[in-house]
Scaffold this active site. Sequence first.
Site, PDB file in Angstrom:
ATOM      1  CD  GLU A 105      -1.924   4.031   2.008  1.00 52.53           C
ATOM      2  OE1 GLU A 105      -2.924   4.759   1.898  1.00 52.53           O
ATOM      3  OE2 GLU A 105      -0.957   4.066   1.230  1.00 52.53           O
ATOM      4  CD  GLU A 125      -5.293   2.736  -1.922  1.00 53.63           C
ATOM      5  OE1 GLU A 125      -5.178   1.491  -2.094  1.00 53.63           O
ATOM      6  OE2 GLU A 125      -5.278   3.256  -0.803  1.00 53.63           O
TER       7      GLU A 125
END
Length: 700
Positions: A105, A125
């Site tokens: 990210e 995640e």
Amino acid sequence: MSADYAVHGDVAVITLNNPPVNGLGLASRQAFMQGLDQAIADPAVHAIVVTGAGKAFSGGADIKEFGSPKALQEPNLLNLIVALENCPKPTVAAIHSVAMGGGLELALGCHYRVAAPGTDVALPEVKLGLIPGAGGTQRLPRLIGVEAALNMIVSGEAIKSEMLAMLPGQQLFNEMATSKDSLLEEAMAFAKGVVGTSPLPKVRDLPCKHPNADAFFKFSTNMVNGMTKGKYPAPLKCIEAVQNATKMKFDQGMLAEREIFINLMWTPECRALRHLFVAQRAASKIDDVPADSPKREIKSVAVIGAGTMGGGISMNFLNAGIPVKILEMKQEALDKGIAIIEKNYQSQVNKGKLKEDKFKQRMALLSTTLNYEDLADADLVIEAVFEEIGVKEQVFKKLDEVMKPGAILASNTSTLDVNAIAHFTQRPQDVVGLHFFSPANVMKLLEVVRGSATGKDIMATVMDVAKKIKKTAVVSGVCDGFIGNRMIEQYSRQAGFLIEEGCTPQQVDKAVETFGFAMGPFRMGDLAGNDIGWAIRKRRYQEKPNMKYSKTADLLCEQGRFGQKAGKGWYDYQAGKRDAIPSKEVEDMIAKHRTSLGITARKISDEEIVQRLVFSLVNEAAFILEEGIAARASDIDMVYITGYGFPIYRGGPMNYADQFGLFNVIQAMKRFAQNPHDDAQFWQPAPLLARLVAEGKTFN
Ligand code: NAD
């Protein structure tokens, strides 16, 4: 310093430096931000390259910070990414080795990305019960397309950078570097080339469209529902977040992502998965055996016994490229064992899971013998003969005679005293228990049984070997049944009482399976063979004449209902099939037995069934912990998750009890103790459990 700063000509390089994987904990984020501020302020710097030192670009957020105030402390990851995106000078991520979660990210916040081949790229995640929470669900679809991004986000699996670079129209990587070694140089050259670009490209400004969005997301939702069966909330939320990217403005999508992330963080499923992530890493550590302890080299293995376990154990080593020599008493037994190994591999080949040449390589590593002398040079020998102490004595005396000095002598015994076995030899320091689970080539769990004399170097070595053969090793002290089977005995006893009091086997199994166990106790018994438990109980009747047992399972065995292998057990089976069919004969047998005990069947709720079974595990586990048989509560959770089919999303029995509330667990136990058909003595809370409640603490 957890990020380094350097200037090369007019390019500043910020290097995350927080081994092993450059996790983005608070100190790293602060150092990174400092570097970015410095680069922006320096008029001599015209472009900025962001990279990672050592073995990763970045593995992402620091999981230890999750849920703690540190995770939110500024600069938090979101703001760091915004700062990169709004940087007035071009920012280029130089990605290599591992770019995962928050690490990826961060790279998506840069204006450009240059990647080395071989990089593992992932947003994992979901494996922790979350969605990416720092823009991953909004930016990745804009760069590689909605479908590819959703696949990555929902599966959490890593994809190699070169594969991603081949996606048509992808904008994730502006350039692929020739190699990891030349990455930094190539990224700096790239950065020089984009100096002066205006406006600088931001991922947030790219469109996010799918030509057939409604149908695609509906299809994805159905797929995920089919796979998770409502047990895991995160994958569906991944879909929702990515769908938002196609429907909402960027900032709105980001807000929605944040909200979903925070809501997921405190779900029981997310807490369980995060707990197991930490538990998995903790299990490999032994307090008094540091990671850098001296180890012995294991280049070859011998296995004694080519039966059910010996064959499976051998396959683990063959799969890891380690040669195995199997010893048996008779040639026929060897031939039979080898044929089964071959058949197992062949079926993997037939299913396309194993390449033919790999199969041949593995079989070539396997040899056999009838003579102990042929084993002398093996570095590790694992005994998997009949479960009788006399036979073990014979084998270990022989091994002591022939094995070279320094060889590790291991037993796969499931119930016998490893200390006694060690003392059949003159080298008890070299003896250890390696308790594999059946089928040994499939089951992840390996209980490493540490005898009172077992050397630290032996422990360090076998923990290392476990990793090589891809097992989850959990250390257990010596006691009857070690961690897992000692607990399951109490669970089985409860299952027996439930039947006597009014349940059918299918009702108990269904309740437990609905709770999430892979299999209920009766289907499990039929699979493993009811005769195994029978043999153990016969021994117990001698050792513990005052212990209360249900005799139903004995009656079952007296009728030869040993389970699937006999075509009948708690259930009936049709030839060649594994479907458990409720049995009228068993139902009648139970009813007759109940009458003989003077018990009137009562209706028992699924809640009571599950609590009695799970809390019986928990209470026994509390003794195991206090006795030091297990080092940590989380080790017990790992045993149950990897060896006994305990539902992953409940994080193991100890985590489940913690979340249920230990006070509530004890209250339930007090109720069970009132039941005249149960074992009131057993339901006295273990001292550790009572203490934790009194002190307001939890197991983990
Ligand atoms: P098994 O009966 O399938 O195999 C035992 C093999 O050992 C047989 O092939 C036999 O010929 C051979 N053998 C017996 N005595 C021998 C000797 N003196 N020298 C050489 N070979 C000899 O048994 P199994 O299920 O593979 O169990 C083996 C061990 O593993 C036992 O200690 C058992 O408790 C343990 N174990 C079994 C399981 C399981 O689910 N079956 C799980 C964990 C541990």
